[in-house]
Enzyme design. Structure first.
Site, mmCIF file in Angstrom:
data_model
loop_
_atom_site.group_PDB
_atom_site.id
_atom_site.type_symbol
_atom_site.label_atom_id
_atom_site.label_comp_id
_atom_site.label_asym_id
_atom_site.label_seq_id
_atom_site.Cartn_x
_atom_site.Cartn_y
_atom_site.Cartn_z
ATOM 1 N N GLU A 1 -18.796 -4.753 23.738
ATOM 2 C CA GLU A 1 -17.981 -5.970 23.820
ATOM 3 C C GLU A 1 -16.794 -5.964 22.857
ATOM 4 O O GLU A 1 -15.682 -6.369 23.213
ATOM 5 C CB GLU A 1 -18.835 -7.220 23.546
ATOM 6 C CG GLU A 1 -19.870 -7.531 24.611
ATOM 7 C CD GLU A 1 -21.136 -6.695 24.502
ATOM 8 O OE1 GLU A 1 -21.260 -5.909 23.543
ATOM 9 O OE2 GLU A 1 -22.001 -6.814 25.386
ATOM 10 N N GLY B 1 -3.976 -4.073 11.235
ATOM 11 C CA GLY B 1 -4.386 -4.459 9.883
ATOM 12 C C GLY B 1 -5.898 -4.544 9.816
ATOM 13 O O GLY B 1 -6.511 -3.918 8.951
ATOM 14 N N PRO B 2 -6.509 -5.282 10.762
ATOM 15 C CA PRO B 2 -7.974 -5.232 10.822
ATOM 16 C C PRO B 2 -8.380 -3.814 11.236
ATOM 17 O O PRO B 2 -8.107 -3.384 12.360
ATOM 18 C CB PRO B 2 -8.324 -6.260 11.910
ATOM 19 C CG PRO B 2 -7.088 -7.081 12.090
ATOM 20 C CD PRO B 2 -5.938 -6.175 11.770
ATOM 21 N N LEU B 3 -8.963 -3.082 10.319
ATOM 22 C CA LEU B 3 -9.171 -1.647 10.543
ATOM 23 C C LEU B 3 -9.998 -1.398 11.806
ATOM 24 O O LEU B 3 -10.936 -2.124 12.108
ATOM 25 C CB LEU B 3 -9.846 -1.027 9.318
ATOM 26 C CG LEU B 3 -8.998 -1.125 8.040
ATOM 27 C CD1 LEU B 3 -9.820 -0.722 6.820
ATOM 28 C CD2 LEU B 3 -7.752 -0.269 8.142
ATOM 29 N N SER C 1 -24.023 -10.391 36.354
ATOM 30 C CA SER C 1 -24.263 -11.761 35.889
ATOM 31 C C SER C 1 -22.980 -12.578 35.825
ATOM 32 O O SER C 1 -22.963 -13.757 36.173
ATOM 33 C CB SER C 1 -24.861 -11.744 34.487
ATOM 34 O OG SER C 1 -26.155 -11.232 34.526
ATOM 35 N N GLY D 1 -11.096 4.116 7.070
ATOM 36 C CA GLY D 1 -11.527 2.747 7.353
ATOM 37 C C GLY D 1 -11.665 2.515 8.856
ATOM 38 O O GLY D 1 -12.659 1.935 9.329
ATOM 39 N N ARG E 1 -20.156 -19.543 36.734
ATOM 40 C CA ARG E 1 -19.796 -18.135 36.943
ATOM 41 C C ARG E 1 -19.534 -17.849 38.419
ATOM 42 O O ARG E 1 -18.686 -17.030 38.773
ATOM 43 C CB ARG E 1 -20.856 -17.204 36.366
ATOM 44 C CG ARG E 1 -22.218 -17.417 36.942
ATOM 45 C CD ARG E 1 -23.273 -16.683 36.122
ATOM 46 N NE ARG E 1 -24.594 -16.986 36.604
ATOM 47 C CZ ARG E 1 -25.565 -16.103 36.741
ATOM 48 N NH1 ARG E 1 -25.353 -14.846 36.418
ATOM 49 N NH2 ARG E 1 -26.744 -16.447 37.184
ATOM 50 N N HIS F 1 0.832 -1.202 0.000
ATOM 51 C CA HIS F 1 0.000 0.000 0.000
ATOM 52 C C HIS F 1 0.866 1.251 0.000
ATOM 53 O O HIS F 1 1.583 1.511 0.964
ATOM 54 C CB HIS F 1 -0.904 -0.007 1.234
ATOM 55 C CG HIS F 1 -1.853 -1.165 1.241
ATOM 56 N ND1 HIS F 1 -1.472 -2.410 1.672
ATOM 57 C CD2 HIS F 1 -3.141 -1.260 0.847
ATOM 58 C CE1 HIS F 1 -2.514 -3.241 1.563
ATOM 59 N NE2 HIS F 1 -3.527 -2.562 1.056
ATOM 60 N N HIS G 1 -4.451 4.078 -3.236
ATOM 61 C CA HIS G 1 -4.503 3.332 -1.976
ATOM 62 C C HIS G 1 -3.503 2.159 -1.930
ATOM 63 O O HIS G 1 -2.759 1.999 -0.971
ATOM 64 C CB HIS G 1 -5.931 2.817 -1.739
ATOM 65 C CG HIS G 1 -6.036 1.822 -0.647
ATOM 66 N ND1 HIS G 1 -6.230 2.169 0.668
ATOM 67 C CD2 HIS G 1 -5.955 0.455 -0.666
ATOM 68 C CE1 HIS G 1 -6.266 1.072 1.410
ATOM 69 N NE2 HIS G 1 -6.102 0.015 0.620
HETATM 70 C C1 LIG Z 1 -11.682 -4.857 9.355
HETATM 71 C C2 LIG Z 1 -11.127 -4.676 7.975
HETATM 72 N N1 LIG Z 1 -11.957 -4.631 6.923
HETATM 73 C C3 LIG Z 1 -11.461 -4.474 5.665
HETATM 74 C C4 LIG Z 1 -10.124 -4.380 5.447
HETATM 75 C C5 LIG Z 1 -9.577 -4.251 4.023
HETATM 76 N N2 LIG Z 1 -9.093 -2.883 3.761
HETATM 77 C C6 LIG Z 1 -7.816 -2.559 3.954
HETATM 78 S S1 LIG Z 1 -7.513 -0.939 3.709
HETATM 79 C C7 LIG Z 1 -9.128 -0.652 3.307
HETATM 80 C C8 LIG Z 1 -9.597 0.743 2.974
HETATM 81 C C9 LIG Z 1 -9.213 1.681 4.055
HETATM 82 O O1 LIG Z 1 -9.436 2.992 3.713
HETATM 83 P P1 LIG Z 1 -8.646 4.117 4.483
HETATM 84 O O2 LIG Z 1 -8.632 3.840 5.921
HETATM 85 O O3 LIG Z 1 -9.223 5.411 4.044
HETATM 86 O O4 LIG Z 1 -7.165 3.932 3.979
HETATM 87 P P2 LIG Z 1 -6.396 4.764 2.862
HETATM 88 O O5 LIG Z 1 -7.109 4.476 1.566
HETATM 89 O O6 LIG Z 1 -6.487 6.193 3.223
HETATM 90 O O7 LIG Z 1 -5.015 4.213 2.892
HETATM 91 C C10 LIG Z 1 -9.874 -1.834 3.366
HETATM 92 C C11 LIG Z 1 -11.321 -1.915 3.063
HETATM 93 C C12 LIG Z 1 -9.283 -4.450 6.580
HETATM 94 N N3 LIG Z 1 -7.956 -4.351 6.496
HETATM 95 N N4 LIG Z 1 -9.813 -4.576 7.814
#
Ligand SMILES: Cc1ncc(C[n+]2csc(CCOP(=O)(O)OP(=O)(O)O)c2C)c(N)n1
Length: 433
Positions: A411, A118-120, A384, A160, A357, A30, A265
């Site tokens: 959660e 990585g997981p946004l 609970s 994201g 629990r 990227h 991107h």
């Molecule tokens: C939870 C999650 N969903 C989807 C993705 C796949 N993904 C990676 S980057 C992206 C777009 C992110 O956009 P942005 O945050 O604006 O990044 P930029 O284009 O500015 O680098 C997606 C959908 C991911 N990494 N994590």
């Protein structure tokens, strides 16, 4: 010290060159974020961040968390320039199996990487957790003359991360609990992966964060002076409000063929590498860093080490005056627990007529007595799940010593925050729902 714009602009373009070369060579990755946020990183790594490249896990450091983990080449380039053990060969091995420079940053692989992201949205949740732990550690260990834990948690997140629900949960929590040690930089470049961000979002994100209780500033993210001013303001505020800097940037800056569009991107811009490198005033030599940039960062590192030494002197004095506390902190960081810990847990006969629990609660209490850094939280279900630490007090805006965290009905945020508490390294977080 004033901002050395000439040196930092040069470094920003060379860091752009490293990202272009690495993504071009690996034929994936990227480019958009490392190019668009180069000036932000220059101000952080080249000027304002409190850290020690020789001791990445220094407990007194500022944390920089790249929640938009796909932009990993931003981190690797600036860690290399700063003098971390991330060599040019590591950068040449970008995205290769077992390299120190995986496609998305990984905590255990690379010195200077604070969280696996990585997981946004997750990284932002982790950053909130680190901010919680930093507040807790300050409350437990600092004294009026020893500010052992006195740091900022700086998180860079994109559209994201803002769109993902987990960040909303975590940031609403951060606002409610007054985590003013958290500085969120929102890379507002108006672009996501598939399209312009406007195709999927029309909210006023700044207003949303204001409603959570954040202070919000807006700056041109390519203007280093303006960004530094905003950062310093955010650091100085100390007002019980987390800080947000909305930095408007140009995604893919340096590759005009794609800059400002969704094509910037990912790796699409890499095919314009030769032209882009020329425009950035980079020489033919790939993976190029000038001597001037190396000299700038060598000098900057000396200043960082002086700052570190001042902290270390204070830390040594604290250890000498508070040896019991120092031992507690060492044990917490080393994850030491009493050898007979399990013997403290009550035994239950196999046919015991007791709800799990309830048994869990009876096991938790002695464990919590033996493990002073065990934290227990619940997503509005202490009643609970019965995992409330008796006598452990509540974590609140005014009591950072509290060991029971009321996450509210959040959660997903709770899990990301607990992981962040774990990344910080002093506390052990548990939670239930
Ligand atoms: C939870 C999650 N969903 C989807 C993705 C796949 N993904 C990676 S980057 C992206 C777009 C992110 O956009 P942005 O945050 O604006 O990044 P930029 O284009 O500015 O680098 C997606 C959908 C991911 N990494 N994590």
């Amino acid at each position: 010290m004033s901002l050395d714009i000439t040196s930092l602009s040069r470094a920003a373009n060379e860091a752009r060159g490293l990202a272009i070369d690495a993504v071009h060579a690996s034929k994936s990755g990227h480019l958009g974020l490392p190019l668009g946020c180069a000036e932000i990183a220059a101000v952080l790594y080249g000027h304002e961040l409190k850290h020690n490249p020789d001791e990445p896990r220094w407990i007194g450091r500022d944390y920089f968390i790249l929640s938009a983990g796909h932009g990993s080449m931003l981190l690797y380039a600036w860690l290399n320039l700063s003098g971390y053990d991330v060599t040019m060969d590591d950068i040449r091995a970008f995205r290769q199996l077992h390299s120190k420079t995986p496609g998305h940053p990984e905590y255990f692989e690379t010195p200077g990487v604070e969280c696996t992201t990585g997981p946004l949205g997750q990284g932002l949740g982790n950053a909130v957790g680190v901010a919680v732990a930093a507040k807790m550690a300050a409350a437990r260990f600092n004294t009026p003359e020893h500010q052992i834990f006195d740091q900022h948690i700086i998180c860079l997140a994109g559209d994201g991360c803002m769109q993902e629900g987990v960040s909303a949960e975590a940031c609403a929590f951060a606002g409610h609990f007054g985590l003013d040690n958290l500085i969120l930089i929102y890379d507002a470049n108006a672009v996501t992966l598939d399209a312009m961000a406007a195709a999927t979002q029309s909210e006023d994100t700044g207003k949303r964060f204001q409603a959570y209780g954040f202070d919000v500033q807006k700056v041109d993210g390519q203007d280093m002076v303006a960004f530094l001013r905003a950062l310093k303001k955010a650091k100085a505020r100390d007002n019980g409000k987390p800080q947000m800097i909305i930095a408007q940037t140009l995604i893919g800056k340096g590759i005009p063929e794609v800059a400002g569009t969704a094509k910037a991107h990912g790796e699409a811009g890499a095919k314009f590498a030769d032209e882009a490198r020329k425009n950035l005033a980079l020489p033919e030599e790939h993976y190029f860093v000038s001597q001037e940039t190396r000299d700038y960062f060598a000098k900057h590192k000396k200043a960082l080490l002086r700052q570190y030494k001042r902290w270390e002197k204070m830390y040594r004095d604290w250890r000498a005056k508070h040896p019991d506390q120092a031992q507690l902190l060492d044990d917490a960081i080393d994850k030491k627990v009493p050898a007979d810990l399990l013997s403290k847990v009550p035994a239950f006969p196999a046919d015991a007529k007791i709800a799990t629990r309830k048994a869990g609660s009876e096991a938790l209490q002695p464990l919590a007595r033996e493990m002073p850094f065990l934290i227990s939280g619940s997503a509005d279900l202490h009643g609970s799940t019965l995992n409330y630490i008796e006598g452990g007090e509540d974590f609140s805006r005014d009591n950072h010593k509290g060991r029971n965290i009321h996450f509210g009905i959040r959660e997903h945020g709770m899990c990301a925050i607990m992981n962040g508490i774990g990344y910080h390294g002093v506390f052990r977080a548990s939670g239930a729902t």
